[in-house]
Design a protein around this motif. Structure first.
Motif: not given
Length: 299
Positions: A73-80, A182-186, A259-264, A273-277
Motif C-alpha cells: 500500500t506504500d505510495s509517494h505523493p510526487v507524480a512523474l 501533498g502533490g508533486g507539481g511539475d 513505491v507506488a507513483v502516478e503519472f501527471e 493517472f495510474a496505468p492499467k494493463a
C-alpha cells in the motif's frame, strides 16, 4: 558465451526473439513459478527429436526465496512525467494489428501494471509499469533531478533465465520529495494537482529499465530536467518483447522495495493517472483505442 534467445512459454511463461552481438541464438521455453516450500511442480515433458538426446538439451534454472513486498500500500505523493515520447504515426515496429499501427502515434500499451502476475509480484517490481514501445523510442525524465546510476552495455535479450541478471537502466533521484503540500507539481514550481493522493513524502528515485545498449545520453552526477531525453527504449535483459519498465523507490539500495507513483498529464488540469494493463497511454493520460476496437470488430 552470450546467445540470442527466442522463447515460447505457457500461461505464465514468456516468448521473445532476441538479438546479441554474435547473432547466435537458441529457442527456449521459460516458466516463472511461485510455489510453497516442499512442493513439487511438474512443469513439462521433454521430447527429444530423432537423433538427439538429453545431452543436446540445455536446462537453466534460478531458484530464489520468494521476497514479497513489505508494504504493497506504500505510495509517494510526487507524480512523474510520462516516460515515453510518442513516435510518429508511421512507426510500426513490434505491432500486432492494423489497429495498433494507428495507435503508435498516439500512445503506448501498458502490458503489465502494479501487481502484475508475470513478474510484478515481489519487492523490487511490485509497483512497476511496463509499456510496449518500438526500439529507439525516447525515454524521458520523470522530473528535475540528478542521475544516480547508468547501465548500458548489455546486448542480451529474450526470456532465457540467464538474462534475469543482465539489463540496461538509468536511475535518477528527483529533486521534489513531495513536501510542498501533498502533490508533486511539475518540478518547475507549479502547483500540484488537486487530485494528488496522500502518501508519505521523502526521497524518490525513478528507474527506467531495458534501455537499448549504448543509447544513454546522461551520466551519473548529471543534473536533468523534467521530460529531458535520457536514453532510448529497447529490450535488453529479461524481456519478452521491446518495452520500457518503469519503477520508483525510496532509496537507491539494491534491496529497496518499490513505491507506488502516478503519472501527471501534460494537459491544463495536470490530472494524475495510474496505468492499467491492457490500456493505452501517452503524456495526456489514457488514450481510447477506437481504431483498434473497430478493427477487432470487423475481423
Amino acid at each position: 558465451e552470450e546467445e540470442k534467445e527466442e522463447g515460447a512459454g505457457g500461461a505464465d511463461g514468456g516468448a521473445a526473439e532476441g538479438r546479441e552481438e554474435k547473432r547466435r541464438g537458441r529457442k527456449c521455453t521459460t516458466f516463472i513459478v511461485l510455489c510453497p516450500p516442499r512442493t513439487f511442480a511438474h512443469l513439462c515433458r521433454i521430447h527429444c527429436p530423432p537423433g538427439t538426446d538429453l545431452s543436446d538439451v540445455r536446462i537453466d534454472s534460478d531458484v530464489s526465496d520468494y521476497d514479497p513486498h513489505p508494504d504493497p500500500t506504500d505510495s509517494h505523493p510526487v507524480a512523474l512525467a510520462f516516460p515515453l515520447l510518442c513516435p510518429s504515426a508511421g512507426s510500426t515496429s513490434n505491432v500486432n494489428t492494423e489497429g495498433e499501427k494507428e495507435m503508435w502515434g498516439r500512445g503506448f500499451l501498458c502490458t503489465q501494471g502494479i501487481g502484475g502476475h508475470l513478474t510484478h509480484f515481489f519487492r523490487g517490481n511490485h509497483h512497476a509499469y511496463d509499456f510496449r514501445c518500438p526500439v529507439g523510442t525516447p525515454v524521458l525524465a520523470g522530473g528535475d533531478g540528478v542521475v544516480v546510476s547508468v547501465r548500458d552495455g548489455c546486448r542480451r535479450t529474450g526470456v532465457g533465465v540467464s538474462n534475469l541478471y543482465a539489463w540496461n537502466s538509468v536511475m535518477i533521484k528527483l529533486d521534489d520529495e513531495g513536501g510542498g503540500g501533498g502533490g508533486g507539481g511539475d518540478g518547475n514550481g507549479n502547483s500540484p494537482s488537486a487530485t494528488a493522493p496522500v502518501g508519505r513524502t521523502g526521497p524518490l528515485y525513478a528507474e527506467y529499465v531495458h534501455v537499448d545498449p549504448h543509447t544513454v545520453l546522461v551520466r551519473p552526477g548529471e543534473q536533468v530536467r523534467r521530460r529531458q531525453v535520457l536514453c532510448m527504449s529497447g529490450g535488453a535483459g529479461f524481456s519478452p518483447e521491446p518495452h520500457l519498465h518503469v519503477s520508483a523507490f525510496r532509496s537507491e539500495d539494491d534491496r529497496a522495495p518499490t513505491v507506488a507513483v502516478e503519472f501527471e498529464s501534460e494537459g491544463g488540469g495536470r490530472e494524475r493517472f495510474a496505468p492499467k494493463a491492457g490500456r493505452w497511454y501517452n503524456d495526456m493520460g489514457e488514450v481510447v483505442p477506437e481504431v483498434a476496437v473497430a478493427t477487432r470488430e470487423v475481423n
